[in-house]
Design a protein around this motif. Structure first.
Motif, PDB file in Angstrom:
ATOM      1  N   THR A   1      52.233  88.914  60.511  1.00 31.81           N
ATOM      2  CA  THR A   1      53.643  89.197  60.777  1.00 31.81           C
ATOM      3  C   THR A   1      54.512  87.942  60.769  1.00 31.81           C
ATOM      4  N   LYS A   2      53.884  86.777  60.688  1.00 34.63           N
ATOM      5  CA  LYS A   2      54.593  85.486  60.744  1.00 34.63           C
ATOM      6  C   LYS A   2      55.432  85.348  62.013  1.00 34.63           C
ATOM      7  N   SER A   3      54.961  85.971  63.083  1.00 34.69           N
ATOM      8  CA  SER A   3      55.729  85.953  64.329  1.00 34.69           C
ATOM      9  C   SER A   3      54.942  85.426  65.523  1.00 34.69           C
ATOM     10  N   ARG A   4      53.621  85.264  65.386  1.00 35.90           N
ATOM     11  CA  ARG A   4      52.812  84.872  66.535  1.00 35.90           C
ATOM     12  C   ARG A   4      52.278  83.448  66.427  1.00 35.90           C
ATOM     13  N   ILE A   5      51.625  83.136  65.299  1.00 31.98           N
ATOM     14  CA  ILE A   5      50.900  81.867  65.172  1.00 31.98           C
ATOM     15  C   ILE A   5      51.200  81.222  63.821  1.00 31.98           C
ATOM     16  N   PHE A   6      51.407  79.902  63.839  1.00 29.62           N
ATOM     17  CA  PHE A   6      51.548  79.139  62.603  1.00 29.62           C
ATOM     18  C   PHE A   6      50.705  77.883  62.724  1.00 29.62           C
ATOM     19  N   ALA A   7      50.028  77.504  61.633  1.00 31.35           N
ATOM     20  CA  ALA A   7      49.133  76.339  61.676  1.00 31.35           C
ATOM     21  C   ALA A   7      49.182  75.575  60.362  1.00 31.35           C
TER      22      ALA A   7
ATOM     23  N   LEU B   1      33.015  66.164  55.896  1.00 30.14           N
ATOM     24  CA  LEU B   1      34.460  65.998  55.947  1.00 30.14           C
ATOM     25  C   LEU B   1      34.939  66.169  57.380  1.00 30.14           C
ATOM     26  N   ILE B   2      36.043  65.512  57.717  1.00 28.19           N
ATOM     27  CA  ILE B   2      36.644  65.606  59.046  1.00 28.19           C
ATOM     28  C   ILE B   2      37.843  66.549  58.979  1.00 28.19           C
ATOM     29  N   GLY B   3      37.942  67.465  59.920  1.00 25.32           N
ATOM     30  CA  GLY B   3      39.046  68.414  59.920  1.00 25.32           C
ATOM     31  C   GLY B   3      39.950  68.247  61.120  1.00 25.32           C
ATOM     32  N   TYR B   4      41.242  68.439  60.878  1.00 28.24           N
ATOM     33  CA  TYR B   4      42.205  68.463  61.991  1.00 28.24           C
ATOM     34  C   TYR B   4      43.279  69.494  61.671  1.00 28.24           C
ATOM     35  N   GLY B   5      43.796  70.140  62.703  1.00 28.77           N
ATOM     36  CA  GLY B   5      44.887  71.088  62.517  1.00 28.77           C
ATOM     37  C   GLY B   5      45.810  71.109  63.713  1.00 28.77           C
ATOM     38  N   HIS B   6      47.055  71.437  63.447  1.00 31.55           N
ATOM     39  CA  HIS B   6      48.045  71.580  64.525  1.00 31.55           C
ATOM     40  C   HIS B   6      48.594  72.996  64.462  1.00 31.55           C
ATOM     41  N   VAL B   7      48.630  73.663  65.616  1.00 35.38           N
ATOM     42  CA  VAL B   7      48.983  75.076  65.699  1.00 35.38           C
ATOM     43  C   VAL B   7      50.160  75.254  66.648  1.00 35.38           C
ATOM     44  N   ILE B   8      51.049  76.199  66.318  1.00 37.25           N
ATOM     45  CA  ILE B   8      52.196  76.499  67.171  1.00 37.25           C
ATOM     46  C   ILE B   8      52.177  77.974  67.567  1.00 37.25           C
ATOM     47  N   ASP B   9      52.399  78.213  68.850  1.00 37.66           N
ATOM     48  CA  ASP B   9      52.584  79.561  69.381  1.00 37.66           C
ATOM     49  C   ASP B   9      54.030  79.963  69.079  1.00 37.66           C
ATOM     50  N   LEU B  10      54.228  80.662  67.964  1.00 40.64           N
ATOM     51  CA  LEU B  10      55.582  80.978  67.515  1.00 40.64           C
ATOM     52  C   LEU B  10      56.364  81.796  68.534  1.00 40.64           C
TER      53      LEU B  10
ATOM     54  N   VAL C   1      41.971  76.055  57.923  1.00 39.88           N
ATOM     55  CA  VAL C   1      43.177  76.330  58.696  1.00 39.88           C
ATOM     56  C   VAL C   1      43.313  77.818  59.018  1.00 39.88           C
ATOM     57  N   ARG C   2      42.767  78.688  58.158  1.00 36.57           N
ATOM     58  CA  ARG C   2      42.817  80.115  58.487  1.00 36.57           C
ATOM     59  C   ARG C   2      41.899  80.428  59.665  1.00 36.57           C
ATOM     60  N   GLU C   3      40.719  79.816  59.702  1.00 33.26           N
ATOM     61  CA  GLU C   3      39.843  80.033  60.848  1.00 33.26           C
ATOM     62  C   GLU C   3      40.501  79.531  62.133  1.00 33.26           C
ATOM     63  N   LEU C   4      41.196  78.400  62.033  1.00 31.61           N
ATOM     64  CA  LEU C   4      41.894  77.855  63.194  1.00 31.61           C
ATOM     65  C   LEU C   4      43.004  78.799  63.640  1.00 31.61           C
ATOM     66  N   MET C   5      43.797  79.273  62.707  1.00 36.03           N
ATOM     67  CA  MET C   5      44.879  80.193  63.041  1.00 36.03           C
ATOM     68  C   MET C   5      44.351  81.448  63.715  1.00 36.03           C
TER      69      MET C   5
ATOM     70  N   TRP D   1      34.067  80.352  62.697  1.00 35.46           N
ATOM     71  CA  TRP D   1      34.624  79.382  63.643  1.00 35.46           C
ATOM     72  C   TRP D   1      33.513  78.630  64.367  1.00 35.46           C
ATOM     73  N   ASN D   2      32.513  79.353  64.798  1.00 38.56           N
ATOM     74  CA  ASN D   2      31.401  78.709  65.497  1.00 38.56           C
ATOM     75  C   ASN D   2      30.681  77.705  64.596  1.00 38.56           C
ATOM     76  N   THR D   3      30.554  78.032  63.317  1.00 44.80           N
ATOM     77  CA  THR D   3      29.900  77.123  62.367  1.00 44.80           C
ATOM     78  C   THR D   3      30.672  75.818  62.257  1.00 44.80           C
ATOM     79  N   LEU D   4      31.994  75.896  62.133  1.00 46.26           N
ATOM     80  CA  LEU D   4      32.812  74.686  62.010  1.00 46.26           C
ATOM     81  C   LEU D   4      32.875  73.924  63.328  1.00 46.26           C
ATOM     82  N   ALA D   5      33.136  74.637  64.416  1.00 43.25           N
ATOM     83  CA  ALA D   5      33.267  73.966  65.720  1.00 43.25           C
ATOM     84  C   ALA D   5      31.966  73.301  66.136  1.00 43.25           C
ATOM     85  N   GLY D   6      30.825  73.881  65.709  1.00 44.49           N
ATOM     86  CA  GLY D   6      29.536  73.333  66.099  1.00 44.49           C
ATOM     87  C   GLY D   6      29.255  71.955  65.531  1.00 44.49           C
ATOM     88  N   THR D   7      29.996  71.549  64.497  1.00 47.83           N
ATOM     89  CA  THR D   7      29.780  70.219  63.911  1.00 47.83           C
ATOM     90  C   THR D   7      30.408  69.110  64.740  1.00 47.83           C
ATOM     91  N   LYS D   8      31.367  69.464  65.617  1.00 44.74           N
ATOM     92  CA  LYS D   8      32.117  68.483  66.428  1.00 44.74           C
ATOM     93  C   LYS D   8      33.000  67.580  65.566  1.00 44.74           C
TER      94      LYS D   8
END
Length: 276
Positions: A13-19, A82-91, A183-187, A205-212
């Motif tokens: 809906t593009k109204s809750r979460i953006f990342a 690879l190293i991942g980073y993301g920034h998320v906003i509670d719209l 970024v979709r998994e993060l969102m 998500w668990n697969t990615l987060a498990g790498t630290k």
């Protein structure tokens, strides 16, 4: 030279979460990643939302095959080093806390997430051994890439140590596809965290987060409101002088011109360089 690829994601809906998120690595890591990624896809162009729903290159593909492909690609990202980073906003929360700002500048969430993701990945690059410059490539979006380029000029002006250049590429680039998956998994994780507390984290998500190796920041409404209040204190931004500059150039007050003013500001000066 280090390379970072980035993309954006939002709820349906593009109204809750953006990342906005990105992946950072060296030439050898990206070469290995591209080989494994392309081999698994067999010529298809990955888009996480299409893979999940059966659209685009995945139209007509059985659901179990699509889900298996998604899990396999997630493992490729996780095992890539690879190293991942993301920034998320509670719209929703940010819109309630800063209603007028969202009304005046509806694209602000993208630029806030873009800026903070680039700065964080640049910081990561500065701590790599050996330390090296980093080039950024983001998925091309004609609505936002002009302002993103101006913002990046500002980043280079104030963080010249390792930020090199920015470009925009199509989804045919595997780095963009990998960033899209991350970024979709993060969102989706942040979306369920706020709006469905009974939902468990997805296996991807668990697969990615498990790498630290994947980090993120989730901005809620109150924090975003504070960020807006602090914006005039950014280097190169003086509101009164911005207004004088804007009026002298006969420009309207919008995000492009605010970013342009900051990007043109001298490092010591209180007045932007006049480049027309």
């Amino acid at each position: 030279m280090l390379s970072a690829f980035g993309d954006e994601s939002h709820d349906p809906t593009k109204s809750r979460i953006f990342a906005v998120g990105g992946l950072l690595g060296d030439a050898a890591q990206w070469k290995s990643f591209r080989h494994k990624w392309n081999e698994r896809l067999g010529g298809s162009i990955f888009h996480a939302a299409d893979c999940e729903s059966g659209y685009g290159d995945f139209r007509g593909q059985p659901e179990d095959e699509r889900h298996r492909l998604h899990r396999d690609l997630t493992r490729i990202v996780a095992e890539s080093r690879l190293i991942g980073y993301g920034h998320v906003i509670d719209l929703a929360g940010c819109r309630a806390a800063a209603t007028q700002a969202f009304k005046d500048f509806p694209d602000m969430p993208y630029y806030d997430c873009f800026l903070k993701t680039v700065v964080k990945l640049s910081d990561f690059a500065a701590h790599c051994v050996p330390r090296d410059m980093v080039e950024f490539t983001f998925d091309q979006h004609k609505e936002t890439q002009y302002n993103a380029g101006i913002l990046y000029d500002w980043i280079i002006a104030y963080k010249p140590e390792n930020a090199n250049k920015i470009s925009f590429a199509s989804r045919e680039e595997p780095g963009i596809q990998g960033a899209d998956l991350w970024v979709r998994e993060l969102m989706k994780r942040c979306d369920t965290h706020l709006y469905n507390d009974r939902a468990r984290p997805r296996p991807q998500w668990n697969t990615l987060a498990g790498t630290k190796r994947f980090q993120f920041h989730f901005t809620l409404g109150r924090e975003f409101s504070r960020t807006l209040q602090e914006t005039p204190m950014l280097p190169g931004f003086d509101h009164s002088e911005y207004e004088q500059w804007r009026i002298s150039k006969k420009l309207v007050d919008n995000l492009s011109n605010r970013f342009r003013y900051v990007a043109l500001a001298d490092s010591s000066p209180k007045r932007p360089r006049d480049k027309g």
